[in-house]
Motif scaffolding. Structure first.
Motif: not given
Length: 277
Positions: A230, A233, A236, A255, A258, A262
């Motif tokens: 996390k 991520e 970015k 993509k 992320r 998740e």
């Protein structure tokens, strides 16, 4: 300086072994059998750093990669480690002896690099494939770098990498770190996440690209690993060099990273294993 008594050559490779990729003018990824090293610095300059030190008995390959990029008899300012597992420190003693350069690692990794403590044993029971089953043969005893290894600066700076900062990304190991540069959002991940299913021999051999969590057979703290994913991520990143697998960048990276965060429980965490809480 010394390696553990279980130090030995591991007969594993991939189709990208011996291949180098320039991601940015000063960021170069080179694959040693099944693991990536990074060279940070522009060719033609003596101001460069080696991130991680490959597999056991790979010093000649790493020296050749360095000299091909920076010139004959060139040497880095330092060797900086993401962590101390055998496939990231495999040639470090030979390299330190040749180049006479310092080694840096997180404070929590130092016991594994100074002969004080062994990592928990690999877990071959995690599902995923033949590499996981092979993991008990991997070197696990601590290496001893003595006073040649130093703690990374507490202010987050990285010696020899002036625009990068180190980020504590534990889970795979207690003192695992990644390196990030805000200017172009370049990320050197280590094994906080990887871009190949590292447990599968077929996927390691073919380097089939897919973002995954840290190698399951050597990861002992899955809660911390998820938090580390996390954290990365949220940066970015625009380009990421991972410890295993091909580099990833742009929208593909955004993509997939992320999605990993998740769906970490289903993608990364094994259903069973001795390090499951």
């Amino acid at each position: 300086m010394s390696y553990g008594s279980d130090y030995k050559y591991i007969p594993a490779t991939s189709i990208t072994s011996g291949v180098g990729i320039e991601l940015l003018p000063d960021l170069f990824c080179y694959t040693v059998q099944i693991v990536n090293i990074c060279l940070v610095g522009k060719p033609g300059s003596n101001d460069f750093v080696l991130v991680d030190a490959g597999m056991p008995h790979s010093s000649n390959a790493i020296i050749s990669a360095v000299e091909n990029r920076f010139g004959k008899n060139s040497r880095p300012q330092a060797i900086v480690l993401t962590h101390g597992h055998f496939d990231h420190v495999g040639a470090v003693i030979e390299l330190v002896e040749r180049w006479d350069v310092p080694v840096y690692a997180h404070e929590l990794e130092l016991p594994y690099l100074t002969g004080e403590k062994s990592y928990p044993e690999p877990d071959p029971t995690v599902e995923g494939g033949l590499v996981a089953k092979m993991s008990p043969i991997f070197p696990n005893e601590p290496i001893h770098l003595g006073n040649r290894v130093t703690m990374l600066p507490s202010d987050g700076t990285v010696p020899g990498m002036p625009e990068f900062r180190w980020i504590h990304t534990p889970g795979h190991t207690p003192g695992h770190v990644s390196f990030f540069r805000e200017r172009d959002r370049a990320l050197i991940v280590g094994d906080a996440f990887v871009t190949v299913k590292q447990e599968s021999l077929y996927k390691v051999l073919t380097q089939e690209q897919e973002i995954n969590g840290p190698p399951r057979y050597l990861t002992t703290d899955w809660s911390a690993s998820w938090e580390s994913a996390k954290k990365l991520e949220a940066l970015k990143p625009s380009v990421a060099i991972t410890g295993h697998g091909l580099p990833m960048e742009g929208e593909q990276l955004a993509k997939n990273l992320r999605k990993l965060v998740e769906e970490f429980e289903s993608i990364a965490i094994p259903d069973d294993g001795k390090y499951m809480n």
